[in-house]
Design an enzyme around this catalytic site. Sequence first.
Site, PDB file in Angstrom:
ATOM      1  N   CYS A   1      27.502 101.681-180.718  1.00  0.00           N
ATOM      2  CA  CYS A   1      28.400 100.738-180.065  1.00  0.00           C
ATOM      3  C   CYS A   1      29.628 101.461-179.509  1.00  0.00           C
ATOM      4  O   CYS A   1      30.289 102.215-180.235  1.00  0.00           O
ATOM      5  CB  CYS A   1      28.837  99.653-181.050  1.00  0.00           C
ATOM      6  SG  CYS A   1      30.065  98.503-180.379  1.00  0.00           S
TER       7      CYS A   1
ATOM      8  N   LYS B   1      25.663  76.722-144.604  1.00  0.00           N
ATOM      9  CA  LYS B   1      25.906  76.711-146.052  1.00  0.00           C
ATOM     10  C   LYS B   1      27.201  77.474-146.326  1.00  0.00           C
ATOM     11  O   LYS B   1      27.222  78.700-146.320  1.00  0.00           O
ATOM     12  CB  LYS B   1      24.742  77.354-146.801  1.00  0.00           C
ATOM     13  CG  LYS B   1      24.855  77.244-148.313  1.00  0.00           C
ATOM     14  CD  LYS B   1      23.623  77.827-148.998  1.00  0.00           C
ATOM     15  CE  LYS B   1      23.735  77.659-150.505  1.00  0.00           C
ATOM     16  NZ  LYS B   1      24.881  78.384-151.072  1.00  0.00           N
TER      17      LYS B   1
ATOM     18  N   TYR C   1      30.395  66.754-145.935  1.00  0.00           N
ATOM     19  CA  TYR C   1      29.050  66.736-145.360  1.00  0.00           C
ATOM     20  C   TYR C   1      28.078  65.744-145.987  1.00  0.00           C
ATOM     21  O   TYR C   1      26.913  65.717-145.621  1.00  0.00           O
ATOM     22  CB  TYR C   1      28.431  68.133-145.422  1.00  0.00           C
ATOM     23  CG  TYR C   1      28.536  68.827-146.767  1.00  0.00           C
ATOM     24  CD1 TYR C   1      27.895  68.350-147.902  1.00  0.00           C
ATOM     25  CD2 TYR C   1      29.294  69.991-146.895  1.00  0.00           C
ATOM     26  CE1 TYR C   1      27.987  68.991-149.116  1.00  0.00           C
ATOM     27  CE2 TYR C   1      29.403  70.651-148.103  1.00  0.00           C
ATOM     28  CZ  TYR C   1      28.737  70.141-149.213  1.00  0.00           C
ATOM     29  OH  TYR C   1      28.859  70.791-150.424  1.00  0.00           O
TER      30      TYR C   1
ATOM     31  N   CYS D   1      32.807 100.088-181.770  1.00  0.00           N
ATOM     32  CA  CYS D   1      32.985 100.306-183.212  1.00  0.00           C
ATOM     33  C   CYS D   1      32.126 101.441-183.770  1.00  0.00           C
ATOM     34  O   CYS D   1      32.237 101.774-184.957  1.00  0.00           O
ATOM     35  CB  CYS D   1      32.701  99.009-183.979  1.00  0.00           C
ATOM     36  SG  CYS D   1      30.970  98.481-183.938  1.00  0.00           S
TER      37      CYS D   1
ATOM     38  N   ASP E   1      30.387  79.122-148.120  1.00  0.00           N
ATOM     39  CA  ASP E   1      30.560  79.857-149.370  1.00  0.00           C
ATOM     40  C   ASP E   1      31.914  79.486-149.961  1.00  0.00           C
ATOM     41  O   ASP E   1      32.915  80.179-149.769  1.00  0.00           O
ATOM     42  CB  ASP E   1      30.471  81.365-149.109  1.00  0.00           C
ATOM     43  CG  ASP E   1      30.296  82.146-150.401  1.00  0.00           C
ATOM     44  OD1 ASP E   1      29.980  81.520-151.429  1.00  0.00           O
ATOM     45  OD2 ASP E   1      30.480  83.370-150.383  1.00  0.00           O
TER      46      ASP E   1
ATOM     47  N   LYS F   1      18.841  81.288-147.706  1.00  0.00           N
ATOM     48  CA  LYS F   1      19.921  82.259-147.843  1.00  0.00           C
ATOM     49  C   LYS F   1      19.634  83.521-147.020  1.00  0.00           C
ATOM     50  O   LYS F   1      18.501  84.014-147.001  1.00  0.00           O
ATOM     51  CB  LYS F   1      20.120  82.622-149.316  1.00  0.00           C
ATOM     52  CG  LYS F   1      20.716  81.470-150.126  1.00  0.00           C
ATOM     53  CD  LYS F   1      21.444  81.977-151.333  1.00  0.00           C
ATOM     54  CE  LYS F   1      22.244  80.875-151.998  1.00  0.00           C
ATOM     55  NZ  LYS F   1      22.991  81.369-153.150  1.00  0.00           N
TER      56      LYS F   1
ATOM     57  N   CYS G   1      24.980  95.267-180.772  1.00  0.00           N
ATOM     58  CA  CYS G   1      25.705  95.842-181.902  1.00  0.00           C
ATOM     59  C   CYS G   1      25.605  94.842-183.052  1.00  0.00           C
ATOM     60  O   CYS G   1      26.060  93.701-182.930  1.00  0.00           O
ATOM     61  CB  CYS G   1      27.173  96.077-181.539  1.00  0.00           C
ATOM     62  SG  CYS G   1      28.200  96.494-182.968  1.00  0.00           S
TER      63      CYS G   1
ATOM     64  N   GLU H   1      22.374  72.496-141.522  1.00  0.00           N
ATOM     65  CA  GLU H   1      23.821  72.655-141.658  1.00  0.00           C
ATOM     66  C   GLU H   1      24.149  74.056-142.159  1.00  0.00           C
ATOM     67  O   GLU H   1      23.346  74.664-142.887  1.00  0.00           O
ATOM     68  CB  GLU H   1      24.381  71.633-142.654  1.00  0.00           C
ATOM     69  CG  GLU H   1      24.079  70.187-142.300  1.00  0.00           C
ATOM     70  CD  GLU H   1      24.434  69.213-143.409  1.00  0.00           C
ATOM     71  OE1 GLU H   1      24.555  68.017-143.103  1.00  0.00           O
ATOM     72  OE2 GLU H   1      24.572  69.645-144.575  1.00  0.00           O
TER      73      GLU H   1
ATOM     74  N   CYS I   1      33.253  94.244-185.380  1.00  0.00           N
ATOM     75  CA  CYS I   1      33.380  94.778-184.021  1.00  0.00           C
ATOM     76  C   CYS I   1      34.344  93.880-183.248  1.00  0.00           C
ATOM     77  O   CYS I   1      34.072  92.690-183.059  1.00  0.00           O
ATOM     78  CB  CYS I   1      32.007  94.809-183.352  1.00  0.00           C
ATOM     79  SG  CYS I   1      31.995  95.525-181.694  1.00  0.00           S
TER      80      CYS I   1
END
Length: 672
Positions: free
Chosen positions: A407, A114, A224, A410, A116, A313, A425, A112, A431
Amino acid sequence: MSVDIQAKIEELTRELNEYNYQYYVLAQPSISDYDFDHKLKELEALEIQYPEFRDPNSPTLKVGGDITQRFNTVRHKWPMMSLGNTYNEQELKDFDGRVRKVVGDQVQYVAELKFDGLSISISYENGKLVQAVTRGDGTQGDEVTNNVKTIRSIPHQLRKGNYPPSFDIRGEIFMHKSAFLRLNKEREDNGEQTYANPRNFASGTIKLQDSGEVAKRPLDCFLYFLYCDNRNKLFHDHWHSIEEVKSWGFPVCEHSKLCNSIDEVLEFIHYWDDARHKLTYEIDGIVIKVNDFAQQEELGFTAKSPRWAISYKFKAERVETILNSISYQVGRTGAVTPVANLKPVLLAGTTVKRASLHNANEIARLDLHEHDTVFVEKGGEIIPKIIGANVEKRPEGTKAFEYPSTCPECGTPLIREEGEAVHYCPNEDGCKPQIVGKLQHFIGRKMMDIQGLGDETIETFYKLGLIRKIADIYTLIDRKDELVGIERFGQKSIDNMLNGIEQSKNKPFEKVLFALGIRHIGETVAKKLAQHFKNIEAIKNSSVDEILSVQDIGLRIADSIHAYLTNPEHWEEIEKLKSLGLQFEIEEKEIQLAGDSLSGKTFLISGVFADYSREELTELIEAHGGKMLSSISSKLNYLVAGDKMGPSKLAKAEKLQIPMISEAQLLSMINE
């Protein structure tokens, strides 16, 4: 060595769980299907070799996904499991070999397309549509019945037919390419955020709360797979069930094929790898299912996938574009994620502007320089990924990108723990993204599930200075006057939110523990800790070694929770939450069985039965004290054998001299 292995398993588990959440809940995937499956297989291999380090909440044991906060949660009668993925033909041949080893050589497959889109389960009673539920986490999902009823191809009432009085039918909701491009253009013209692909648009649409708005968007659906009680008495195989379902009035894809060999399956795949581009909708592969229902039951399931089905796939598309810059995002745990900002380029039908780079290792591996020309592809045709740089086009004198040492939010120096690929961080209490992220985590559905309080409201309250710590959420109950007058926040909204905050105080200890957002502490780990220690004081007063004694708790988890609870600021916050009425001890409940006639005995079920489904027999066994095993071994006391039991199980049971009993003999044991 073992510490490194454990750290790698924990890192992969955390990453994959986060990717699942981004894909299924936010409809904003941040990694390609190919890379996700590669990481999942890497984790599976490590867990097989080192089972002592496997997280009970491992993504290898469950279907990815989650449930939004906006709809009623409904439990699936039949779990919505995910399929194992492959990208190469040899693995399909290996799948065929495994199938034939269990059920023999007389095997047919149904191949079948597939689709999306968004998986859906629709329930019918006496031919009338009564409920539609999303996949969710595979066990339970969001009820979206009114929205699904707006899809014109889905019948509300079936035409006359030989259908069972009650059944579920599974399928995929999707959007045609032309509708996607038209609606996305309208959103762009209106200054609204566009969707990355038709799948995300369909997912976002079906979760709108206004079904009138859903009706304006042209969604379609293919169905299906049929589930009902005693299905084997109606149909012997999947192919004929789908032919019959089509006669009842359901939309079924016309491109499926019944194949008599794996070679015919491969021919089907080769054809559609090219012909898919002529379809009006997106597909990202082919699904292969064993046709015979009895053989499906004999093959059974793993923890997350059927052994009788697999998906192949297609390879991703690739383009070249310019890497303009790299920006860095800070998550609630402090993890810093790099994002590539690209010169916009058309790829697989959508315009790509950004791509995830995952971590510093990935940037170093790709050897990315400023203004590089990079190769970008969409794994699974969803998320863009940089797979390399075209060094022949690299401008002279450009510098390699260097990962920041502080970071970006911060300015705190970043840390990178041994065995981990991600930089963090450590400024969790100062933060902003971490503070807001932890507050948003706390109110989530699987945590405190505070109705009327969403992520955007948390952001607003933080900006206004109303909340900084978790306990501040509960002080809002006594600060109602400060909430009045906030833009787009009416009296009814305020009342609903405050009621939701009050109701959340009744959430059990394990939910509260998970909601605190302690690093490495997932839903399953929180439950195990709560059940073992009974209250928060017992966990706090335990040593790391004592926490390690809990089943499935590793050193990294034990260190994390011990460090969190022995931090004076964190414990002060917990004491505040206790004083505000939150639950920090477990409520013991006594479990009552229907009987104990099977106590101390182990069982395995195989084959097809006349009066009970395998699920019903499992429930009967467990309700009377018996324990189910997943495979035949010397620990098995009884094999409950039905018709069409596989030859390999029969041979193994005979070799180990396992007693084989019938359905009637099992019922007799229970009645005794």
